[in-house]
Write an enzyme that holds these catalytic residues in place. Structure first.
Site, short mmCIF file in Angstrom:
data_model
loop_
_atom_site.label_atom_id
_atom_site.label_comp_id
_atom_site.label_asym_id
_atom_site.label_seq_id
_atom_site.Cartn_x
_atom_site.Cartn_y
_atom_site.Cartn_z
CD GLU A 173 -2.88 -1.03 0.01
OE1 GLU A 173 -3.05 0.07 -0.55
OE2 GLU A 173 -3.46 -2.06 -0.36
CB CYS A 207 -1.55 7.34 1.30
SG CYS A 207 -2.96 6.35 1.84
#
Length: 432
Positions: A173, A207
């Site tokens: 991720e 993010c």
């Protein structure tokens, strides 16, 4: 020059054109593949006979979700509890043992997790490891059955390289520069509030935060006062005094983000304070494509605006770069939203809002390309940490039904063999 570079470039250009997207195209190609198998059947049989010399019904076939074994979960510093425990929940639900490594940058959370989490979990099956860069490198030398990493693409490459030595599957991720296209046809007030919230939440250290805005020059002129109004609404006339505005996590990150303020011109914000690691909610204009702020994920409270002449130019700008973790579009026109969705690629997509798509546990969350590998959230976390083990249970009797597959082979047995192995649609084909 690599001899295959032209070939790969040609195929990528075809993919970017959208040629493979329509359902009709996919069906046509599958049917063409079926014709190949049908028309070249004899040639295939002869070729496989020369190469290898080879040519189920009434059984129980199923997929069993097995745990991988001992997994490693490496968490980030920006959301140190959520992004550590959400994958851990999936690992536990799937039946794995786990080594958990919180980020050493978020020191207080690291200490809390290391000291208290083992008191709640079975120490025989779950362990917390505190480690800096050197120790983490040594940790990765061990053989794990699965590795789940959340962090930057540069460290993701290190993790993947270490995993490759043991052929260990991974979920990465990562992040990236998430585009936000704002069309001329939208409610500017609502756009400004939703973009400002997504960009400046946690001081931009998210993010999936919108990393930069693409819009026309006319929209930029409307958007700037609306963004200024939204920032004041959220954080007051002086965000440095607001209890709702976060700080940059550490000195190294503060220095990096502050240096990005030299790109373009500051239209809103720009104030900094080294002692408290404060960087004001900032909007940059007159930003060029080769400016430093456009070369890396910002991960701070800075929002550059890039002006484009049209939606097609915005799509081309997005497609000329690495595929992002998230892509945002704001428009009152469904045609615009659908066109951006269909002609781009990203880990996730959200229209007329930011970040909210990742809050839905019914949707898988993850990146693509440089922004990540693999999916999780909700049931997808369970799927990620489970090996889909194919299983076939056959009875020991009814041996006569197996006769067609045993040698010696004869032409009279071929129809039965085909009936047991063929895949049907509009035409019949068999892959042996």
């Amino acid at each position: 020059m690599n001899p295959h570079e032209g070939l790969v470039s040609r195929l990528r250009a075809a993919w970017l054109s959208g040629k493979t997207r329509p359902m009709e195209y996919r069906v046509a190609q599958l049917e063409a593949l079926g014709r190949f198998l049908d028309e070249k059947k004899q040639d295939i049989l002869e070729a496989t006979a020369l190469d290898m010399g080879k040519v189920t019904q009434l059984d129980s076939a199923f997929i069993r979700k097995d745990p991988y074994g001992v997994v490693l979960i490496i968490g980030p510093w920006n959301y140190p509890i959520n992004l550590l425990l959400v994958p851990l929940i999936g690992a536990i639900a799937a039946g794995n043992c786990a080594v958990i490594k919180p980020s050493e940058i978020s020191r207080n959370v690291e200490r809390l997790v290391a000291e208290t989490l083992p008191k709640y979990l079975d120490k025989d099956c779950f362990a917390v490891v505190t480690a800096g860069v050197e120790e983490a490198t040594r940790l990765l030398e061990n053989k794990f059955d699965y590795i789940f990493f959340t962090g930057s693409p540069s460290v993701g490459r290190i993790v993947m390289t270490a995993a490759a030595k043991h052929l260990t599957p991974v979920t990465l991720e990562l992040g990236g520069k998430n585009p936000c296209y704002v069309s001329d046809n939208c409610n500017v007030h609502n756009v400004a509030r939703r973009v400002a919230w997504g960009r400046f939440f946690n001081a931009g250290q998210t993010c999936v935060a919108p990393d930069y805005v693409l819009c026309s020059l006319e929209m930029q002129e409307k958007l700037l006062p609306a963004l200024r109004e939204a920032i004041t609404e959220f954080y007051g006339p002086n965000p440095q005094e607001s209890p709702n505005f976060a700080r940059i996590v550490g000195d190294k990150h503060f220095q990096r983000v502050r240096a990005l303020l030299n790109s373009g011109n500051v239209a809103i914000g720009g104030q900094t304070d080294t002692e408290t690691r404060y960087i004001a909610p900032t909007v940059l204009v007159d930003v060029q494509q080769d400016d430093p702020v456009m070369q890396e994920e910002i991960f701070g409270p800075i929002l550059p605006i890039i002006t484009v002449a049209s939606m097609d130019d915005a799509i081309a700008f997005i497609n000329a770069r690495e595929r992002p973790l998230a892509l945002y579009v704001f428009s009152s026109c469904k045609k615009v939203v659908n066109q951006v969705l269909e002609q781009t690629s990203s880990g996730g997509f959200c229209a007329n809002d930011t970040i909210m798509h990742m809050t839905l546990t019914s949707l898988p969350f993850g990146g693509i390309g440089q922004s990540g590998l693999g999916r999780y959230h909700g049931r997808f976390s369970f799927e990620t940490f489970s090996h889909p083990r194919s299983a076939l249970l056959r009875g020991i009797g009814r041996e006569a039904l197996n006769d067609p597959r045993y040698p010696p082979y004869a032409a009279r047995r071929l129809p039965l063999l085909r009936a047991a192995t063929e895949t049907k649609r509009r035409a019949v084909c068999a892959i042996l």
